[in-house]
Design a protein around this motif. Structure first.
Motif, short mmCIF file in Angstrom:
data_model
loop_
_atom_site.label_atom_id
_atom_site.label_comp_id
_atom_site.label_asym_id
_atom_site.label_seq_id
_atom_site.Cartn_x
_atom_site.Cartn_y
_atom_site.Cartn_z
N ILE A 122 -9.56 3.27 4.02
CA ILE A 122 -8.81 2.00 4.09
C ILE A 122 -9.21 1.24 5.36
O ILE A 122 -9.53 0.05 5.30
CB ILE A 122 -7.30 2.27 4.05
CG1 ILE A 122 -6.90 2.79 2.67
CG2 ILE A 122 -6.52 0.99 4.39
CD1 ILE A 122 -5.51 3.37 2.60
N HIS A 139 -6.25 8.44 2.21
CA HIS A 139 -7.47 7.64 2.33
C HIS A 139 -7.51 6.79 3.60
O HIS A 139 -8.11 5.71 3.60
CB HIS A 139 -7.60 6.72 1.11
CG HIS A 139 -7.56 7.44 -0.19
ND1 HIS A 139 -8.57 8.28 -0.62
CD2 HIS A 139 -6.62 7.45 -1.18
CE1 HIS A 139 -8.27 8.78 -1.82
NE2 HIS A 139 -7.08 8.29 -2.18
N PHE A 178 -6.61 0.95 -3.13
CA PHE A 178 -5.88 2.22 -3.21
C PHE A 178 -4.41 2.00 -3.56
O PHE A 178 -3.51 2.60 -2.98
CB PHE A 178 -6.01 2.99 -1.89
CG PHE A 178 -7.42 3.36 -1.55
CD1 PHE A 178 -8.01 4.46 -2.15
CD2 PHE A 178 -8.17 2.59 -0.68
CE1 PHE A 178 -9.33 4.81 -1.87
CE2 PHE A 178 -9.48 2.92 -0.38
CZ PHE A 178 -10.07 4.04 -0.98
N GLY A 179 -4.21 1.10 -4.50
CA GLY A 179 -2.85 0.81 -4.97
C GLY A 179 -2.25 -0.45 -4.42
O GLY A 179 -1.28 -0.97 -4.96
N LEU A 239 0.85 -1.19 0.00
CA LEU A 239 0.00 0.00 0.00
C LEU A 239 0.88 1.24 0.00
O LEU A 239 1.69 1.42 0.92
CB LEU A 239 -0.89 0.00 1.24
CG LEU A 239 -1.75 1.25 1.46
CD1 LEU A 239 -2.90 1.27 0.45
CD2 LEU A 239 -2.27 1.32 2.89
N SER A 282 -1.22 6.84 -0.45
CA SER A 282 -2.61 6.39 -0.36
C SER A 282 -3.08 6.36 1.09
O SER A 282 -4.22 6.72 1.39
CB SER A 282 -2.76 5.00 -0.99
OG SER A 282 -2.49 5.02 -2.37
#
Length: 435
Positions: A214, A210, A253-254, A202, A206
């Motif tokens: 998350i 977020h 988110f990645g 992660l 991000s």
């Protein structure tokens, strides 16, 4: 009869003080006696006449909170079987029962606890007394599930407290300051299913942008990093309730889904971890990180944890990140978890939604203890509270500022234990200093 554990004696037949150690092996208890009563009456008998007593659970504390100059009363045999009250949706158990054993019995009866800590091996009484927790934006600490408790005070009085009683909020996260808790009543709910999925790499950016989304992506979320690469969090564990949560995302988110089961520590087999890869199973087989049937490690570790109000979470993590080069050489893994606010006076989540920043260290205690003041200083602007059972720097004046109800806790201790029978060195240096 209660079971005693004899002190070892040296060649000169004098009693040595090392008659036991904590789970990690970093602390030898000073007590000359450890006793294992099986009944309330036996607890009363042991307390009578003793001048220094402490309760002892499954020994998962890393500091001297459970130590005593004279007598340790282990709750290992205070494991009365669960009594379920379906109407009130509660279960009453002996304080010495382990969460994993209680969970197994609840599941057979169709019931569940709202949450579990990462280890199911810890005792109910010890976990609630130290404010231990699992994770979940909308789930409280383990102590927040307590609906009632029974304890034996220094006078031998059996005290019953229920949620709503005047002293209840002070007596749950008690640090063992008021007596030996012999039984606990917990909230329960109908059994439910969990699906556990792990995501990897992660991006830090991000997490900054977020964090709330998350940690709100599932019923329970844990984030792990070694801080060796401060630009990523290594793993995110999502524990979804299919009856409440959206489907597991293809991309978080990645962060990308792990292709196999993972252990929180890099390079370690996941054989002892609870099932992953989105395979559905009962709550007790997924909410903890580790299986009850296995010892998750050899105890070759130390632990610290600091809990900050949720509003400060990202800034606090950024402060820790700034020390990554100092932390990572001593670190095994850092875990981030969330919990809902409660009303318990000495709970790390007292009156605030909280985020725990947990450090599992290499067993290099002198170096860890030398580093802790730097971490504590970095987190000081965010009102970071320590986990009571982990390593931290004792500071009575600071704790007085961090816990607004500490004066009430001290007054309750003075009323229930005026002779300070249950006050050890740890309590005297933190929450119950001599006046």
């Amino acid at each position: 009869m209660h079971r005693g554990i004899s002190a070892r004696r040296g060649e000169d037949s004098s009693v040595t003080l090392e008659i036991g150690a904590n789970w990690a092996g970093n602390l030898a208890y000073r007590s000359v006696r450890i006793e294992e009563p099986a009944t309330v009456a036996e607890v009363q008998d042991l307390i009578a006449g003793a001048t220094s007593v402490r309760p002892l659970g499954t020994r998962h504390s890393f500091n001297a909170i459970a130590d005593s100059a004279e007598l340790l009363i282990s709750t290992a045999r205070l494991t009365a079987p669960p009594v379920i009250d379906a109407g009130r949706r509660t279960v009453t158990v002996g304080a010495g029962i382990r969460y994993g054993d209680l969970a197994t019995q609840l599941q057979k009866a169709g019931w569940a606890l709202a949450n579990l800590a990462s280890l199911p091996h810890i005792s109910v009484g010890g976990a609630i007394a130290t404010g231990t927790h699992g994770s979940g934006n909308n789930v409280g600490s383990l102590a927040s599930a307590v609906a009632g408790l029974e304890l034996v005070t220094a006078t031998g009085t059996v005290l019953q407290l229920q949620r709503g009683d005047a002293d209840f909020d002070g007596a749950v996260v008690s640090l063992g300051a008021f007596g030996v808790v012999t039984s606990v009543t917990l909230d329960i709910e109908e059994t439910f299913t969990i699906e556990q999925s792990v995501y990897e790499l992660l991006p830090w950016a991000s997490l900054e942008a977020h964090f709330d989304r998350i940690t709100g992506a599932a019923y329970s979320v844990s984030l792990f990093t070694t801080w060796r690469n401060p630009d990523v969090f290594d793993q995110v564990w999502l524990k979804r309730r299919p009856d409440q949560d959206a489907a597991a995302p293809a991309d978080l988110f990645g962060a990308i889904p792990a292709t196999g089961e993972r252990h929180p520590l890099p390079g370690i087999s996941a054989v002892n971890c609870t099932p992953q890869l989105g395979v559905a199973g009962a709550w007790l087989d997924r909410l903890a990180h580790f299986k009850l049937a296995f010892t998750p490690s050899n105890g070759d570790e130390l632990q610290s944890e600091f809990l900050v109000p949720r509003a400060h979470a990202v800034a606090a993590l950024a402060a820790v990140r700034s020390l990554a080069d100092r932390i990572s050489p001593l670190l095994q893994v850092c875990e981030v978890r969330t919990m809902k606010a409660d009303s318990l006076w000495l709970s790390p989540a007292s009156e605030t939604d909280a985020v725990g920043i947990h450090f599992t260290w290499l067993p290099r205690q002198a170096e860890v203890e030398a580093l802790l003041p730097e971490i504590e200083a970095a987190l000081a602007p965010f009102n970071a509270r320590p986990h009571w059972g982990k390593l931290f720097t004792p500071d009575a004046a600071l704790l007085d500022r961090l816990f607004p109800r500490l004066a009430d806790f001290q007054a309750l201790a003075a009323r229930l234990d005026p002779e300070r029978t249950f006050v050890n060195t740890f309590l005297a240096s933190t929450v119950l200093p001599e006046r």
